[in-house]
Write an enzyme that holds these catalytic residues in place. Structure first.
Site, PDB file in Angstrom:
ATOM      1  N   TYR A 251       0.803  -1.258  -0.087  1.00 56.65           N
ATOM      2  CA  TYR A 251       0.063  -0.023  -0.071  1.00 56.65           C
ATOM      3  C   TYR A 251       0.917   1.074  -0.023  1.00 56.65           C
ATOM      4  O   TYR A 251       1.817   1.229   1.002  1.00 56.65           O
ATOM      5  CB  TYR A 251      -0.722  -0.103   1.226  1.00 56.65           C
ATOM      6  CG  TYR A 251      -1.756   1.454   1.329  1.00 56.65           C
ATOM      7  CD1 TYR A 251      -1.880   2.237   2.292  1.00 56.65           C
ATOM      8  CD2 TYR A 251      -2.775   1.351   0.345  1.00 56.65           C
ATOM      9  CE1 TYR A 251      -2.587   3.285   2.048  1.00 56.65           C
ATOM     10  CE2 TYR A 251      -3.905   2.609   0.231  1.00 56.65           C
ATOM     11  CZ  TYR A 251      -3.619   3.427   1.093  1.00 56.65           C
ATOM     12  OH  TYR A 251      -4.358   4.682   1.103  1.00 56.65           O
TER      13      TYR A 251
ATOM     14  N   ASP B 281       9.126   2.381  -0.283  1.00 57.76           N
ATOM     15  CA  ASP B 281       8.416   3.329   0.525  1.00 57.76           C
ATOM     16  C   ASP B 281       8.606   2.860   2.129  1.00 57.76           C
ATOM     17  O   ASP B 281       8.018   1.906   2.516  1.00 57.76           O
ATOM     18  CB  ASP B 281       6.923   2.714   0.057  1.00 57.76           C
ATOM     19  CG  ASP B 281       5.846   3.381   0.983  1.00 57.76           C
ATOM     20  OD1 ASP B 281       4.781   3.124   0.415  1.00 57.76           O
ATOM     21  OD2 ASP B 281       6.094   4.059   1.667  1.00 57.76           O
TER      22      ASP B 281
ATOM     23  N   LYS C 141       4.438   9.563   8.330  1.00 57.48           N
ATOM     24  CA  LYS C 141       4.230   9.013   9.807  1.00 57.48           C
ATOM     25  C   LYS C 141       5.121   9.582  10.657  1.00 57.48           C
ATOM     26  O   LYS C 141       4.937  10.852  11.050  1.00 57.48           O
ATOM     27  CB  LYS C 141       4.264   7.559   9.712  1.00 57.48           C
ATOM     28  CG  LYS C 141       3.046   7.034   8.883  1.00 57.48           C
ATOM     29  CD  LYS C 141       3.077   5.542   9.043  1.00 57.48           C
ATOM     30  CE  LYS C 141       2.163   4.970   8.098  1.00 57.48           C
ATOM     31  NZ  LYS C 141       0.567   4.972   8.249  1.00 57.48           N
TER      32      LYS C 141
HETATM   33  P1  KE4 Z   1      -1.079   8.353   3.905  1.00 58.49           P
HETATM   34  O1  KE4 Z   1      -1.343   8.974   2.663  1.00 58.49           O
HETATM   35  O2  KE4 Z   1      -2.254   7.806   4.620  1.00 58.49           O
HETATM   36  O3  KE4 Z   1      -0.113   9.527   4.789  1.00 58.49           O
HETATM   37  O4  KE4 Z   1       0.086   7.462   3.564  1.00 58.49           O
HETATM   38  C1  KE4 Z   1       0.021   6.477   2.658  1.00 58.49           C
HETATM   39  C2  KE4 Z   1       1.140   5.262   2.937  1.00 58.49           C
HETATM   40  C3  KE4 Z   1       2.092   4.939   2.029  1.00 58.49           C
HETATM   41  N1  KE4 Z   1       2.935   3.992   2.323  1.00 58.49           N
HETATM   42  C4  KE4 Z   1       2.856   3.307   3.217  1.00 58.49           C
HETATM   43  C5  KE4 Z   1       3.727   2.021   3.728  1.00 58.49           C
HETATM   44  C6  KE4 Z   1       1.640   3.385   4.462  1.00 58.49           C
HETATM   45  O5  KE4 Z   1       1.661   2.475   5.400  1.00 58.49           O
HETATM   46  C7  KE4 Z   1       0.800   4.345   3.987  1.00 58.49           C
HETATM   47  C8  KE4 Z   1      -0.396   4.464   5.091  1.00 58.49           C
HETATM   48  N2  KE4 Z   1      -0.745   3.392   5.776  1.00 58.49           N
HETATM   49  C9  KE4 Z   1      -1.871   3.209   6.518  1.00 58.49           C
HETATM   50  C10 KE4 Z   1      -2.031   2.284   7.686  1.00 58.49           C
HETATM   51  N3  KE4 Z   1      -1.300   1.015   7.012  1.00 58.49           N
HETATM   52  C11 KE4 Z   1      -2.831   4.464   6.836  1.00 58.49           C
HETATM   53  C12 KE4 Z   1      -3.874   4.395   7.878  1.00 58.49           C
HETATM   54  C13 KE4 Z   1      -5.251   4.831   7.183  1.00 58.49           C
HETATM   55  O6  KE4 Z   1      -5.026   4.675   5.801  1.00 58.49           O
HETATM   56  O7  KE4 Z   1      -5.892   5.338   7.856  1.00 58.49           O
END
Ligand code: KE4
Length: 429
Positions: A146, A241, A269
């Site tokens: 993801y 990533d 994060k």
């Molecule tokens: P954001 O756009 O949510 O800030 O980041 C996307 C992203 C990109 N790469 C990795 C490895 C990630 O884990 C994420 C976002 N993680 C999720 C939880 N696994 C965010 C939680 C959510 O979607 O509310």
């Protein structure tokens, strides 16, 4: 006082009238665990309290940013101090320069970095840069990886997409996804096949060096090294990533921990200390293709926001000074061992994957090395476990396909209480 969620239910009913699903990010809705999502009122250290004043040991930590725990005094002070000068200028500030110099120093592969507002933006921008730099169109991602919700990345995606069973989202035109190729995680043979067929069309491979969005799945020995060699041979870029693993599995991220250097890195994060900030970066000769130096456009009104930079700078300075990683490793090991023993005593198939303070307990025999094996977990048992642990004051990620996170604020008492609660729940299966 018995556990009750009256105020959460009342507020969630109101929320659902004005926000899709009552949440501003799907996984928060608890859909895959069938329970009622709670609304959080406050956090302190390793604990959070919901709007019904139920107290929990928190293993979500805002999905990774809060490696120092909630309401860390240094973070609060830094944000409060920065806010006295104003909240945003739409211009560069001294603190952004100091922050970028620190990020570049801490992450082995970086020479230049661009601040953005979310992991989605970081990954989307890094891949646009990879395409602009290589003049190639195709990208390779991992099934269950993801990287945010850019159209062409919502292909066999993990996290909320996998959780809700919609790994290929509606609204993504076939044309947007046609250049996205997908391989299983930890499978170099599949990657070699893709490169044999499309090598000279592939701009980049994007991978979570420690997968966290199919649950926590660490790289098999040699996997990251293989990714590096295959991309080098094909003159494609390797994009790590590290939105989740950055500053978590080591101060310099997974690339420091495993000793593999990507061409581009996405960060998020922890980098923002809990405020909206992310980044992408890499070698200068690649990054200088980004506007205004080069032809790859990317922009953001609030990028490098003074409050987020203040929080991120304090976070990274504190991590470098305190180096909590040995403590996190010890706590993570204590939790994993405790859960494994509790499940074994009750004859419950439980396979635990861990990378430092990222942990996932899969309700299956294991091993879990990719999405297909993660999907072999008993999701009904996971839902029962999640709901039962919640009522015992343990706040776990509401999805089998998410990693749980420990913070430096967690204590051995927190871990012992968590294992005791799990033992009770396993006995109720
Ligand atoms: P954001 O756009 O949510 O800030 O980041 C996307 C992203 C990109 N790469 C990795 C490895 C990630 O884990 C994420 C976002 N993680 C999720 C939880 N696994 C965010 C939680 C959510 O979607 O509310």
């Amino acid at each position: 006082m018995s556990y009750q969620q009256e105020r959460s239910k009342e507020l969630m009913a109101r929320a659902q009238q004005v926000i899709p699903g009552g949440v501003n990010s799907p996984v928060r809705a608890f859909k895959s665990v069938g329970g009622d999502a709670v609304l959080i009122d406050r956090g302190r250290g390793s604990h959070i309290w919901d709007v019904d004043d139920n107290e929990y040991i928190d293993y979500v930590g805002s999905w990774g940013p809060l490696i120092l725990g909630h309401a860390h005094p240094a973070t609060l002070a830094a944000v409060n101090e920065a806010a006295q000068h104003g909240v945003s200028f739409g211009a560069s500030t001294e603190r952004e320069v100091i922050f970028a110099e620190l990020v570049v120093r801490l992450v082995p592969s970086l020479q230049k970095v661009r601040l953005v507002n979310s992991g989605t933006e970081a990954c989307m921008s890094a891949l646009r840069l990879a395409r602009g730099f290589t003049k190639r169109d195709r990208i390779v991602k991992v099934e269950g990886g993801y990287h945010g919700h850019a159209d062409y990345l919502l292909v066999r995606a993990g996290s909320g997409a996998e959780t809700l069973g919609i790994p290929d989202s509606a609204g993504v035109p076939a044309g947007a996804a046609q250049d996205t190729l997908v391989v299983p995680y930890n499978d170099l043979a599949a990657l070699r096949d893709i490169f044999a067929a499309h090598g000279d069309e592939i701009a980049a491979v994007i991978v979570e060096p420690v997968a966290g969005n199919m649950g926590c799945v660490p790289p098999e020995p040699g996997y990251l090294e293989g990714l590096r060699q295959i991309t080098l041979d094909a003159k494609a870029l390797l994009v790590f990533d590290e939105v989740m693993s950055g500053f978590r599995v080591a101060l310099g991220g997974a690339q420091e921990h495993y000793g593999v250097t990507p061409d581009l890195t996405c960060l998020g994060k922890i980098i923002g200390g809990g405020l909206p900030m992310a980044a992408y970066g890499g070698r200068a000769h690649i990054m200088d293709h980004v506007a205004p130096n080069g032809p790859v456009y990317q922009a953001g009104t609030l990028s490098g926001n003074p409050l987020a930079v203040a929080a991120g700078l304090t976070m990274l300075e504190t991590l470098e000074r305190e180096m909590p990683y040995a403590h996190l490793e010890q706590l993570g090991n204590q939790l994993a061992q405790g859960l494994a023993e509790a499940a074994k005593d009750k004859g419950i198939p439980l396979h635990i994957n861990r990378a430092g303070s990222m942990v996932t307990a899969f309700f299956c025999e294991g091993p879990v090395t990719n999405l297909a094996s993660a999907q072999g977990s008993d999701l009904e048992r996971f839902a029962h476990y999640h709901n039962s642990m919640l009522k015992r004051g343990i706040y776990l990620p509401p999805s089998q396909f998410e990693a749980a996170f420990l913070s430096a604020a967690h204590s051995e008492v927190d871990i012992a209480r968590t294992v005791d609660a799990a033992r009770e729940v396993f006995a109720s299966f």
